[in-house]
Each structure stands twice: as structure tokens, then as C-alpha cells.
Design a protein around this motif. Sequence first.
Motif, short mmCIF file in Angstrom:
data_model
loop_
_atom_site.label_atom_id
_atom_site.label_comp_id
_atom_site.label_asym_id
_atom_site.label_seq_id
_atom_site.Cartn_x
_atom_site.Cartn_y
_atom_site.Cartn_z
N LYS A 118 6.74 -2.94 -0.58
CA LYS A 118 6.47 -1.59 -0.07
C LYS A 118 7.49 -0.68 -0.45
O LYS A 118 7.52 0.43 -0.66
CB LYS A 118 5.98 -1.82 1.39
CG LYS A 118 4.40 -2.11 1.40
CD LYS A 118 4.28 -2.38 3.03
CE LYS A 118 2.75 -2.67 3.07
NZ LYS A 118 2.25 -3.21 4.52
N LYS A 119 8.62 -1.03 0.02
CA LYS A 119 9.71 -0.20 -0.14
C LYS A 119 10.32 -0.04 -1.75
O LYS A 119 10.49 1.12 -1.89
CB LYS A 119 11.10 -1.00 0.66
CG LYS A 119 12.41 -0.10 0.81
CD LYS A 119 13.40 -0.84 1.52
CE LYS A 119 14.67 -0.11 1.79
NZ LYS A 119 15.72 -0.53 2.62
N ALA B 177 -2.65 -2.39 -1.93
CA ALA B 177 -1.76 -2.68 -1.17
C ALA B 177 -0.54 -1.94 -1.13
O ALA B 177 0.30 -1.62 -0.04
CB ALA B 177 -1.36 -4.21 -1.41
N TYR B 178 -0.33 -1.43 -2.15
CA TYR B 178 1.31 -0.57 -2.12
C TYR B 178 1.14 0.87 -2.81
O TYR B 178 2.19 1.40 -3.34
CB TYR B 178 2.04 -1.51 -3.30
CG TYR B 178 2.49 -3.06 -2.75
CD1 TYR B 178 3.09 -3.22 -1.44
CD2 TYR B 178 1.67 -3.89 -3.30
CE1 TYR B 178 3.02 -4.50 -1.08
CE2 TYR B 178 1.91 -5.10 -2.81
CZ TYR B 178 2.67 -5.45 -1.80
OH TYR B 178 2.67 -6.46 -1.08
N GLY B 179 0.10 1.15 -2.52
CA GLY B 179 -0.49 2.93 -2.70
C GLY B 179 -0.27 3.18 -4.35
O GLY B 179 0.09 4.45 -4.44
N ASP C 274 6.18 -8.50 1.49
CA ASP C 274 5.40 -7.75 1.40
C ASP C 274 6.09 -6.21 1.79
O ASP C 274 6.04 -5.29 1.26
CB ASP C 274 4.27 -7.70 2.61
CG ASP C 274 3.27 -6.69 2.63
OD1 ASP C 274 2.57 -6.23 1.56
OD2 ASP C 274 3.09 -6.25 3.81
N GLN C 275 7.18 -6.40 2.92
CA GLN C 275 7.84 -5.10 3.08
C GLN C 275 8.67 -4.78 2.18
O GLN C 275 9.00 -3.42 1.92
CB GLN C 275 8.76 -5.63 4.49
CG GLN C 275 7.86 -5.66 5.94
CD GLN C 275 7.02 -4.77 6.00
OE1 GLN C 275 7.42 -3.65 5.87
NE2 GLN C 275 5.79 -4.96 6.13
N ALA D 267 5.50 -6.17 -9.42
CA ALA D 267 6.35 -4.98 -8.81
C ALA D 267 7.51 -4.55 -9.67
O ALA D 267 7.31 -3.30 -10.17
CB ALA D 267 6.80 -5.20 -7.48
N GLN E 76 7.20 2.36 -3.00
CA GLN E 76 6.60 3.79 -2.34
C GLN E 76 6.86 5.20 -2.97
O GLN E 76 6.02 6.04 -2.64
CB GLN E 76 7.28 3.56 -0.82
CG GLN E 76 8.87 3.87 -0.87
CD GLN E 76 9.42 4.07 0.44
OE1 GLN E 76 8.68 3.73 1.45
NE2 GLN E 76 10.82 4.09 0.58
#
Length: 318
Positions: free
Chosen positions: A200-201, A224-226, A196-197, A308, A204
Motif C-alpha cells: 500500500k505504501k 486492493a491497492y487503488g 499488504d502494508q 508491485a 499509493q
Amino acid sequence: MSRLFSVACLFLLTLTASLAAHADVRVLTSIKPLQLIAAAVQDGVGQPAVLLPPGASPHHYALRPSDVRNVREAQLLYWVGADLETFLPRVLAGRSQPSVAVQDLPGMHLRHFGESHDEHAQHAGHGHDEAADEHDDIHDHAHRPGSLDAHLWLLPANAQVIAAKIAADLAAADPSNAARYQANANAFGERLSALDQRLKKRLQGLAGKPYFVFHEAYDYFEAAYGLRHAGVFSVLGEVQPGARHVAAMRERLQQVGPTCVFSEPPLRPRLAQTLTAGLPVTLAELDAMGAGLAVDANGYEALLENLAGELAGCLETL
């Protein structure tokens, strides 16, 4: 001779008891993403089976006689629920063993079509989001506003809830391996937190990048990821939209400028080429089902990483 025979019989009885204690629990899932979650929990003990073959849509699937037999013989069965696998409730009525609709599990984060990404609610009863209509003018509404968005496996937190339930059920069905199932579920949760981290990176910097999809299946992941798709080109079966509707879609793409249009494997809709011909549009794919992924302890993580990567691979070029 009789002593030797007795020793042999004792050995066989011990071996049979040992094998019975470690016999695989027959786990069946409706779709591959649930199979991948179950595989992480069963790692080193057994291998879950899946009902739908690769490329089959859970929205429109016709059960074969062998499928019905597999459903009835499985010890544990996991499906999303009647909002997704509309073909399953009737045959599940013939089961005598547990069937778990994961959409009903306590702790699941559920979305409903028409919600904004800020309304990441667990229960129904939320008003229609007017802001969502800004990007919805080309949407056929294949999914009824307010109905449950059943693509819930694309949220890592939901996968952890599902894994915990599977681990508890397996521990009850196979007590000799209970500690292994629990350890696997715990390790899965830790890996998902780290993933998850990383995601996100990775994602982002992509918020606000415009893209379109052919199936409204990604809202859990996007929230969850904008991320947020700019529109949905709904294609129901092989029915092609009329010329006026296609013209409106193309006009929307022209207004947006450079963008990505994502379809789902295995087939790219014929409409994709018609819509994008001569426009600064990149055609790509998003695979929410994990087609082609190995069924192992890391398969679910690979599904999210691939999603992703597919999004970032195109959006980063805009």
C-alpha cells in the motif's frame, strides 16, 4: 544372535512407523500461485507439486496422460474452479480423494468482470458498472461481463483463506504434523499482513497513472491497492485484430499520452510492437503466475512483491 536380530527388527519397525508418521502428504495444485501458498503451509514437512508446467495457460491447457495420473494419485488437490481450469472437471470425476475448488471456500472475496473496484463483492448478482465502460471501448470482452474473475489469488486476503483450508486438510491427513501446519499458516498470515502494508505504501502514489494490459487478470490486485488499468488489448491466441481495430487501439494510446503497456510472460504479443511503434509507450511485463519463482515458504509473497515492482517500475516514470 537371536537377541541381536530381535533388536534390529524392533529398530526397523520403529523407524518404519516413524517414517510413516512423517510421510509427505501428496499435495497437487493446478497452478503455481496455489502451489506457492501450499508451500508456505507445508514448509519443513513436504513439498507440493503443480499440474501446469511453466508458461502454460490455465485457460487453454490439454492434459497429458501423466497429468491425469498425477491428478488421480494426489492425496489432496487444489484448483481455482471450473471458471478458470475448464479442462479439469472431467478428470476430477475420476478421483476418490479430496479435490478443493478454492473459489467455493467460505470467506473468499470474489469479483466479477464488469464490476467497479468499489463493488468488491463476495457473491454474484451485481449490475454492470457503466463507469467501467469508459475504459473498455477497446476491449474484445474475452471475459464475459458478469462472469467470475477467477484470478482470485492476487488478493492477499484470499491467499490467507486458502492457506487456512490447506492447513486444516493437511492436519487431518497428517495429524503428527498438525501443529506445524497451523503454525506455518499463522506465520504466513502475519507476513501477508505486513506485506499488504508495504505494498500500500509503495503503490499509493500511482493511482490515476494510465496503463494498459493484454489480459484482464489484475483486478483483484488493483482493487486492493487503488490502481486501475485504462484498457485491455485482448489477444485470443494468435488471431490478430483487423486494421480498423488496431487503428482504434493506437488512437486510444495517442489520446492518453505517455503510458505503460503490460503483457504477460513468457511471450510478448506481436501486436504490442504494432500498437506502440512511434508512441510514448513503455512496454513491460506483469507476471500473475509467478513464473521462475522458487517454490518455498516465501514464494507467494515474492509473487505479489514482483507484481508491485513491475507496476511501480514503469508507472513511476510517467
